[in-house]
Scaffold this active site. Structure first.
Site, PDB file in Angstrom:
ATOM      1  N   GLN A   1     -66.057  47.983  72.524  1.00  0.00           N
ATOM      2  CA  GLN A   1     -65.629  46.644  72.996  1.00  0.00           C
ATOM      3  C   GLN A   1     -66.496  46.340  74.227  1.00  0.00           C
ATOM      4  O   GLN A   1     -66.053  46.403  75.370  1.00  0.00           O
ATOM      5  CB  GLN A   1     -64.128  46.671  73.339  1.00  0.00           C
ATOM      6  CG  GLN A   1     -63.580  45.357  73.888  1.00  0.00           C
ATOM      7  CD  GLN A   1     -63.428  44.263  72.833  1.00  0.00           C
ATOM      8  OE1 GLN A   1     -63.332  44.530  71.651  1.00  0.00           O
ATOM      9  NE2 GLN A   1     -63.415  43.006  73.267  1.00  0.00           N
TER      10      GLN A   1
ATOM     11  N   ARG B   1     -73.737  40.878  48.754  1.00  0.00           N
ATOM     12  CA  ARG B   1     -72.447  40.413  48.222  1.00  0.00           C
ATOM     13  C   ARG B   1     -72.659  39.894  46.804  1.00  0.00           C
ATOM     14  O   ARG B   1     -73.432  38.964  46.577  1.00  0.00           O
ATOM     15  CB  ARG B   1     -71.872  39.340  49.154  1.00  0.00           C
ATOM     16  CG  ARG B   1     -70.517  38.841  48.719  1.00  0.00           C
ATOM     17  CD  ARG B   1     -69.685  38.287  49.856  1.00  0.00           C
ATOM     18  NE  ARG B   1     -69.219  39.281  50.812  1.00  0.00           N
ATOM     19  CZ  ARG B   1     -68.230  40.140  50.606  1.00  0.00           C
ATOM     20  NH1 ARG B   1     -67.581  40.148  49.457  1.00  0.00           N
ATOM     21  NH2 ARG B   1     -67.878  40.990  51.547  1.00  0.00           N
TER      22      ARG B   1
ATOM     23  N   HIS C   1     -72.919  53.620  72.356  1.00  0.00           N
ATOM     24  CA  HIS C   1     -72.950  52.640  71.267  1.00  0.00           C
ATOM     25  C   HIS C   1     -73.990  51.543  71.492  1.00  0.00           C
ATOM     26  O   HIS C   1     -74.739  51.215  70.583  1.00  0.00           O
ATOM     27  CB  HIS C   1     -71.561  52.053  71.066  1.00  0.00           C
ATOM     28  CG  HIS C   1     -71.497  51.194  69.870  1.00  0.00           C
ATOM     29  ND1 HIS C   1     -71.778  51.674  68.606  1.00  0.00           N
ATOM     30  CD2 HIS C   1     -71.242  49.884  69.719  1.00  0.00           C
ATOM     31  CE1 HIS C   1     -71.682  50.694  67.744  1.00  0.00           C
ATOM     32  NE2 HIS C   1     -71.353  49.598  68.387  1.00  0.00           N
TER      33      HIS C   1
ATOM     34  N   LYS D   1     -76.675  45.623  52.287  1.00  0.00           N
ATOM     35  CA  LYS D   1     -75.438  45.194  51.634  1.00  0.00           C
ATOM     36  C   LYS D   1     -75.675  43.846  50.958  1.00  0.00           C
ATOM     37  O   LYS D   1     -76.148  42.917  51.598  1.00  0.00           O
ATOM     38  CB  LYS D   1     -74.371  45.023  52.715  1.00  0.00           C
ATOM     39  CG  LYS D   1     -73.002  45.523  52.330  1.00  0.00           C
ATOM     40  CD  LYS D   1     -72.010  45.210  53.427  1.00  0.00           C
ATOM     41  CE  LYS D   1     -71.621  46.447  54.186  1.00  0.00           C
ATOM     42  NZ  LYS D   1     -70.544  46.217  55.142  1.00  0.00           N
TER      43      LYS D   1
ATOM     44  N   ASP E   1     -41.769  63.437  83.491  1.00  0.00           N
ATOM     45  CA  ASP E   1     -41.814  62.087  82.892  1.00  0.00           C
ATOM     46  C   ASP E   1     -43.047  61.869  82.018  1.00  0.00           C
ATOM     47  O   ASP E   1     -43.282  60.777  81.516  1.00  0.00           O
ATOM     48  CB  ASP E   1     -41.770  61.016  83.997  1.00  0.00           C
ATOM     49  CG  ASP E   1     -42.950  61.110  84.960  1.00  0.00           C
ATOM     50  OD1 ASP E   1     -43.808  62.007  84.769  1.00  0.00           O
ATOM     51  OD2 ASP E   1     -43.012  60.299  85.900  1.00  0.00           O
ATOM     52  N   GLY E   2     -43.870  62.925  81.850  1.00  0.00           N
ATOM     53  CA  GLY E   2     -45.030  62.822  80.964  1.00  0.00           C
ATOM     54  C   GLY E   2     -46.335  62.559  81.691  1.00  0.00           C
ATOM     55  O   GLY E   2     -47.406  62.636  81.088  1.00  0.00           O
ATOM     56  N   GLU E   3     -46.270  62.222  82.979  1.00  0.00           N
ATOM     57  CA  GLU E   3     -47.516  61.977  83.718  1.00  0.00           C
ATOM     58  C   GLU E   3     -48.334  63.266  83.804  1.00  0.00           C
ATOM     59  O   GLU E   3     -47.778  64.355  83.937  1.00  0.00           O
ATOM     60  CB  GLU E   3     -47.201  61.488  85.141  1.00  0.00           C
ATOM     61  CG  GLU E   3     -46.697  60.064  85.162  1.00  0.00           C
ATOM     62  CD  GLU E   3     -46.358  59.583  86.573  1.00  0.00           C
ATOM     63  OE1 GLU E   3     -46.501  60.370  87.537  1.00  0.00           O
ATOM     64  OE2 GLU E   3     -45.936  58.420  86.692  1.00  0.00           O
TER      65      GLU E   3
HETATM   66  C1  R5P Z   1     -70.655  50.702  64.284  1.00  0.00           C
HETATM   67  O1  R5P Z   1     -71.215  49.872  64.945  1.00  0.00           O
HETATM   68  C2  R5P Z   1     -70.964  52.162  64.369  1.00  0.00           C
HETATM   69  O2  R5P Z   1     -72.313  52.419  64.598  1.00  0.00           O
HETATM   70  C3  R5P Z   1     -70.530  52.854  63.100  1.00  0.00           C
HETATM   71  O3  R5P Z   1     -71.343  52.378  62.030  1.00  0.00           O
HETATM   72  C4  R5P Z   1     -69.095  52.545  62.797  1.00  0.00           C
HETATM   73  O4  R5P Z   1     -68.293  52.864  63.893  1.00  0.00           O
HETATM   74  C5  R5P Z   1     -68.636  53.323  61.576  1.00  0.00           C
HETATM   75  O5  R5P Z   1     -67.343  52.910  61.291  1.00  0.00           O
HETATM   76  P1  R5P Z   1     -66.522  53.478  60.074  1.00  0.00           P
HETATM   77  O6  R5P Z   1     -66.683  54.970  60.026  1.00  0.00           O
HETATM   78  O7  R5P Z   1     -65.111  53.061  60.381  1.00  0.00           O
HETATM   79  O8  R5P Z   1     -67.024  52.819  58.828  1.00  0.00           O
END
Ligand code: R5P
Length: 282
Positions: A87, A183, A119, A181, A34-36
């Protein structure tokens, strides 16, 4: 003490076992009709170093099963790349804190956890056992020295990655900066180094993760417009989702440099030595 690993971390696990002068336990991985997922390990020691990056849902389930199979109170978990770590907060009502959910599940059955360039350091607090994070910034810097670039400029894609860029740059005493950056209009954005000038320079954009490659591809095109000679991309975790590598090449990136926390064709740096050193300190 032996090393054991999930299927997607077998190259790093083998290098780690070599660095620790031990062996990798054989594991047979298979699936039920079943894929498990199913797995069965070879002979284990009382103490096992379990290595598994969470690169997708299957690798997460395999890691949970592997930890359960290594039934001992002395197991250390090496989590080279922790998927779901981004997340790390509830950004909107109704969302899970996915990093916390994954951390709780992976804490069961291990006594200690080592992560690599996680992260956000706060994620370490979600584990139910002691957890430490190591950085491969110096390993990335050491690899850049082998490219023999003349006076490279190390650039973070944003100010959040500036400390990482600084640590990479310290390997060669190079200049470092971050991309700011601006804008220009509703549809136009300019990215340029905050303090330094990229003209006629070899630039290496460094980040913890390259996911879609979108950030670095945009930055690369703009740096060439500003007169950069060459642009390289370097990261710890080469997630490289979708056509990220192709997009980076199309944006003129001369080379993509990743480590083996996620095993890729461009994983030219191994995390093994730094992880082995951290395990020896534990
Ligand atoms: C974001 O907080 C991470 O440190 C990277 O900057 C991010 O995941 C890079 O995302 P992407 O390659 O999609 O631009």
């Amino acid at each position: 003490m032996k090393v054991i690993c999930t299927e997607k971390s077998q190259i790093l696990a083998t290098s780690l076992a070599k660095a620790l002068k031990t062996t990798v336990v054989d594991v047979k991985y298979s699936r039920f009709p079943d894929g498990e997922q199913y797995l069965i390990t070879g002979e284990l020691d009382d103490e096992t170093i379990i290595v598994g990056s969470v690169v997708d849902n299957d690798s997460l389930v395999q890691l949970i099963l592997l930890i359960d199979a290594c039934d001992s109170s002395n197991n250390q978990l090496v989590l080279p790349y922790m998927g779901y770590a981004r997340q790390d907060k509830r950004f909107r009502k109704g969302e899970p804190i996915s990093a916390r959910a994954v951390a709780h599940v992976l804490s069961r059955g291990v006594s200690e956890i080592i992560t690599v360039n996680i992260h956000e350091k706060e994620v370490l607090n979600y584990f139910d056992v002691p957890a430490i994070n190591i950085s491969l910034a110096h390993d990335v810097g050491s690899f850049i020295t082998t490219l023999n670039l003349s006076n490279p400029l190390i650039l973070a894609p944003d100010d959040g990655a500036l400390t990482f860029a600084e640590h990479v740059a310290s390997a060669g005493g190079w200049d470092f900066d971050y991309l700011e950056k601006t804008r220009l209009s509703g549809v136009e954005v300019k990215m340029a180094p905050k303090q330094l000038c990229a003209e006629a320079r070899s630039v290496v954009i460094v980040d913890d993760i390259i996911s879609t490659g979108g950030t670095i591809a945009t930055a690369s095109s703009m740096l060439y417009q500003q007169g950069a000679k060459d642009v390289f991309a370097a990261c710890v975790h080469g997630v490289l989702t979708g056509g990220a590598y192709i997009h980076l090449m199309a944006a003129g990136i001369r080379g993509v440099i990743c480590t083996d926390t996620i095993e890729r064709g461009c994983s030219v740096i191994s995390a093994a030595a730094s992880i082995a050193a951290a395990l020896k300190r534990c």
